[in-house]
Scaffold this motif. Structure first.
Motif, PDB file in Angstrom:
ATOM      1  N   LYS A 196      -3.514   0.201  23.255  1.00  0.00           N
ATOM      2  CA  LYS A 196      -3.537   1.204  22.097  1.00  0.00           C
ATOM      3  C   LYS A 196      -2.496   1.047  21.249  1.00  0.00           C
ATOM      4  O   LYS A 196      -2.250   1.980  20.287  1.00  0.00           O
ATOM      5  N   ALA A 197      -1.190   0.409  21.557  1.00  0.00           N
ATOM      6  CA  ALA A 197       0.046   0.422  20.837  1.00  0.00           C
ATOM      7  C   ALA A 197      -0.297   0.156  19.367  1.00  0.00           C
ATOM      8  O   ALA A 197      -0.998  -0.923  19.192  1.00  0.00           O
ATOM      9  N   ASN A 198       0.193   0.791  18.286  1.00  0.00           N
ATOM     10  CA  ASN A 198       0.103   0.505  16.902  1.00  0.00           C
ATOM     11  C   ASN A 198       1.164   0.984  16.127  1.00  0.00           C
ATOM     12  O   ASN A 198       1.001   2.330  15.753  1.00  0.00           O
ATOM     13  N   ILE A 199       1.984   0.418  15.746  1.00  0.00           N
ATOM     14  CA  ILE A 199       3.074   1.016  14.734  1.00  0.00           C
ATOM     15  C   ILE A 199       2.516   1.633  13.486  1.00  0.00           C
ATOM     16  O   ILE A 199       2.992   2.534  12.830  1.00  0.00           O
ATOM     17  N   LEU A 200       1.230   1.151  13.052  1.00  0.00           N
ATOM     18  CA  LEU A 200       0.838   1.384  11.529  1.00  0.00           C
ATOM     19  C   LEU A 200      -0.146   2.496  11.825  1.00  0.00           C
ATOM     20  O   LEU A 200      -0.836   3.058  10.622  1.00  0.00           O
ATOM     21  N   SER A 201      -0.479   3.092  12.967  1.00  0.00           N
ATOM     22  CA  SER A 201      -1.465   4.160  13.044  1.00  0.00           C
ATOM     23  C   SER A 201      -0.691   5.411  13.114  1.00  0.00           C
ATOM     24  O   SER A 201       0.556   5.594  13.523  1.00  0.00           O
ATOM     25  N   THR A 202      -1.135   6.634  12.665  1.00  0.00           N
ATOM     26  CA  THR A 202      -0.648   7.929  12.774  1.00  0.00           C
ATOM     27  C   THR A 202      -0.471   8.570  13.967  1.00  0.00           C
ATOM     28  O   THR A 202       0.082   9.429  14.455  1.00  0.00           O
ATOM     29  N   ALA A 203      -1.110   7.793  15.087  1.00  0.00           N
ATOM     30  CA  ALA A 203      -1.141   8.355  16.327  1.00  0.00           C
ATOM     31  C   ALA A 203      -0.105   7.582  17.311  1.00  0.00           C
ATOM     32  O   ALA A 203      -0.057   7.565  18.507  1.00  0.00           O
ATOM     33  N   ASN A 204       0.808   6.624  16.598  1.00  0.00           N
ATOM     34  CA  ASN A 204       1.760   5.727  17.276  1.00  0.00           C
ATOM     35  C   ASN A 204       2.651   6.510  18.106  1.00  0.00           C
ATOM     36  O   ASN A 204       3.378   7.665  17.760  1.00  0.00           O
ATOM     37  N   CYS A 216      21.603  -1.660  16.101  1.00  0.00           N
ATOM     38  CA  CYS A 216      22.393  -0.581  15.549  1.00  0.00           C
ATOM     39  C   CYS A 216      21.599   0.701  15.351  1.00  0.00           C
ATOM     40  O   CYS A 216      20.346   0.232  14.995  1.00  0.00           O
ATOM     41  N   GLU A 217      21.884   1.864  15.246  1.00  0.00           N
ATOM     42  CA  GLU A 217      21.307   2.952  15.261  1.00  0.00           C
ATOM     43  C   GLU A 217      20.843   3.006  13.666  1.00  0.00           C
ATOM     44  O   GLU A 217      21.484   2.590  12.905  1.00  0.00           O
ATOM     45  N   GLY A 218      19.314   3.337  13.223  1.00  0.00           N
ATOM     46  CA  GLY A 218      18.996   3.056  12.072  1.00  0.00           C
ATOM     47  C   GLY A 218      17.269   3.304  12.232  1.00  0.00           C
ATOM     48  O   GLY A 218      16.833   3.131  13.102  1.00  0.00           O
ATOM     49  N   GLY A 219      16.869   4.068  11.032  1.00  0.00           N
ATOM     50  CA  GLY A 219      15.430   4.280  11.317  1.00  0.00           C
ATOM     51  C   GLY A 219      14.511   3.262  10.322  1.00  0.00           C
ATOM     52  O   GLY A 219      14.981   2.175  10.176  1.00  0.00           O
ATOM     53  N   GLY A 220      13.413   3.786   9.879  1.00  0.00           N
ATOM     54  CA  GLY A 220      12.462   2.805   9.100  1.00  0.00           C
ATOM     55  C   GLY A 220      11.126   3.108   9.261  1.00  0.00           C
ATOM     56  O   GLY A 220      10.696   3.458  10.636  1.00  0.00           O
ATOM     57  N   ASP A 221      10.211   3.175   8.342  1.00  0.00           N
ATOM     58  CA  ASP A 221       9.002   3.502   8.579  1.00  0.00           C
ATOM     59  C   ASP A 221       8.073   2.502   8.662  1.00  0.00           C
ATOM     60  O   ASP A 221       8.737   1.475   8.583  1.00  0.00           O
ATOM     61  N   PRO A 222       6.763   2.645   9.095  1.00  0.00           N
ATOM     62  CA  PRO A 222       5.898   1.263   9.226  1.00  0.00           C
ATOM     63  C   PRO A 222       5.979   0.274   8.237  1.00  0.00           C
ATOM     64  O   PRO A 222       5.842  -0.766   8.219  1.00  0.00           O
ATOM     65  N   CYS A 223       6.082   1.041   7.014  1.00  0.00           N
ATOM     66  CA  CYS A 223       6.025  -0.007   5.589  1.00  0.00           C
ATOM     67  C   CYS A 223       7.342  -0.782   5.524  1.00  0.00           C
ATOM     68  O   CYS A 223       7.049  -2.090   5.363  1.00  0.00           O
ATOM     69  N   VAL A 261      -1.733   2.647   4.924  1.00  0.00           N
ATOM     70  CA  VAL A 261      -0.514   2.742   5.120  1.00  0.00           C
ATOM     71  C   VAL A 261       0.000   2.714   4.023  1.00  0.00           C
ATOM     72  O   VAL A 261       0.030   1.671   3.043  1.00  0.00           O
ATOM     73  N   GLY A 262       0.819   3.757   3.458  1.00  0.00           N
ATOM     74  CA  GLY A 262       0.985   3.829   2.197  1.00  0.00           C
ATOM     75  C   GLY A 262      -0.117   3.625   1.140  1.00  0.00           C
ATOM     76  O   GLY A 262      -1.503   4.176   1.215  1.00  0.00           O
ATOM     77  N   ASN A 263      -0.132   2.827   0.140  1.00  0.00           N
ATOM     78  CA  ASN A 263      -1.399   2.351  -0.542  1.00  0.00           C
ATOM     79  C   ASN A 263      -1.865   1.027  -0.054  1.00  0.00           C
ATOM     80  O   ASN A 263      -2.298   0.403  -1.166  1.00  0.00           O
ATOM     81  N   ASN A 264      -1.613   0.734   0.958  1.00  0.00           N
ATOM     82  CA  ASN A 264      -2.210  -0.630   1.686  1.00  0.00           C
ATOM     83  C   ASN A 264      -3.317  -0.124   2.466  1.00  0.00           C
ATOM     84  O   ASN A 264      -3.007   0.487   3.440  1.00  0.00           O
ATOM     85  N   GLU A 265      -4.330  -1.026   2.437  1.00  0.00           N
ATOM     86  CA  GLU A 265      -5.407  -0.974   3.455  1.00  0.00           C
ATOM     87  C   GLU A 265      -4.992  -2.099   4.573  1.00  0.00           C
ATOM     88  O   GLU A 265      -4.754  -3.186   4.241  1.00  0.00           O
ATOM     89  N   VAL A 266      -4.937  -1.535   5.874  1.00  0.00           N
ATOM     90  CA  VAL A 266      -4.661  -2.742   7.006  1.00  0.00           C
ATOM     91  C   VAL A 266      -5.927  -2.819   8.064  1.00  0.00           C
ATOM     92  O   VAL A 266      -6.445  -1.735   8.294  1.00  0.00           O
TER      93      VAL A 266
END
Length: 350
Positions: free
Chosen positions: A89-97, A190-197, A12-17
């Motif tokens: 299989k749920a996982n917010i850090l996966s590209t298949a989320n 409240c409405e708002g986004g955010g990526d896994p990082c 995820v980004g430059n982190n290994e998980v």
């Protein structure tokens, strides 16, 4: 404790998980009595609680230090039904989320880092627990990108289990039913986004370099059926009967990055034949395990049928199975699904 046998390894980004499911003697999830379709009956709430999962993520940052995050996945009712009540299989850090529901990310000590509502893998709302005496305006000032906000009550549903851990690593649980603890609070959303990082609070930065090579990722998801690498071990033996486990590779990625191994249980009985003192009594398929990973994606194997043929001194296992691979690369779905079969003849002395 983490279920070490079910890892998800990703970047995820430059982190290994490395993320693992959590096995807990006491499980508790905060669930609202209202959903997308109005008030939820207690039966539905209990099914949501029963399907909710917790995981632990070990995150290695570029500087070499490690962060630990506990992640709760609480599905919404429609998503749970669509997944046939299995969100393992749920996982917010996966590209298949593709998760839909609430995600709560905490430090290992229990401090909440973020609360988010997701829809098909995308964050659509961010939330906080409303402090006693705090006004809605004050609460909104603590959230970013606030456009449309609402308050909602959540109550803690809990299940208590007695765990037994055996020397071979097997864990069994005897659990109570889910019950409302009576602990409730208001959450402000409240409405708002955010990526896994952002959700995990791990400070991801753009790792730079080229974008992912989708063709290479697709090739890493491809393999072929095989029948090789037989090995065995004796589980139990007496003067008249013995049980052995057999392991053989049934499907392998083309560059041997990952593979699936089938595990069988065979029973032999003693004969009076001096030259061949054992003969087959039965052969049974147990399960399939995976070794290796497809970075950024998920690969599963589902056994459809397991056909057995028995002779005196040989046995044959014929498996029909489906391999499913899924990932998203630069917004494009990757992977695919196919049905295969592998057969193995096992001699009495193997």
């Amino acid at each position: 404790m983490p279920d070490w046998g079910k890892p998800l390894i990703t970047k995820v980004g430059n982190n290994e998980v490395a993320e693992f499911p959590l096995i807990e003697s006491t499980s508790s999830y905060s669930i609202s009595s209202t959903g997308n379709n109005g008030v939820l009956p207690q039966g539905q709430i209990k099914r949501i609680a029963d399907a909710s999962i917790s995981s632990i993520a070990f995150i290695k940052q570029p500087a070499g230090n490690f962060l630990v995050r506990e992640i709760d996945y609480i599905p919404d009712w429609n998503y749970l039904q669509a997944k046939n009540f299995d969100i393992s299989k749920a996982n917010i850090l996966s590209t298949a989320n593709d998760f839909s529901g609430r995600v709560i990310v905490k430090k290992w000590g229990g401090e909440i880092i973020s609360m988010a509502m997701l829809e098909n893998g995308k964050t659509i709302k961010r939330g906080t627990i409303k402090a006693i005496g705090q006004s809605s305006k004050e609460q909104a000032n603590n959230l970013t990108e606030t456009e449309q906000c609402f308050e909602q009550e959540f109550c803690v549903w809990q299940q208590d289990c007695t765990m037994s851990i055996y020397g071979d690593g097997m864990i069994t649980e005897e659990c109570t039913g889910w019950y409302n603890t009576g602990e409730c609070w208001m959450e402000y959303w409240c409405e708002g986004g955010g990526d896994p990082c952002d959700l995990a609070g791990i400070g991801c930065e753009d790792p730079g370099g080229d974008e992912p090579d989708c063709d290479a990722m697709q090739q890493e998801s491809e393999g072929a059926s095989v029948s090789e690498e037989i090995s065995s071990e004796t589980v139990s033996a007496s003067a008249t009967i013995r049980t052995k486990k057999y392991h053989w590779v049934i499907y392998k990625q083309n560059q041997n990055l990952w593979k699936f191994t089938s595990h069988e249980s065979g029973v032999h009985i003693k004969t009076t034949n001096v030259a061949n003192p054992w003969k087959w009594q039965s052969l049974e398929h147990i399960n399939v395990s995976k070794e290796g990973v497809w970075t950024g994606g998920v690969i599963d194997c589902t056994v459809n049928t397991s056909d057995v043929a028995l002779g005196l001194y040989w046995a044959a296992m014929d498996l029909n199975y489906t391999i499913t691979a899924s990932a998203i690369c630069r917004g494009t779905p990757l992977g695919g699904s196919g049905t295969y079969h592998s057969a193995k003849i096992i001699g009495i002395n193997e």
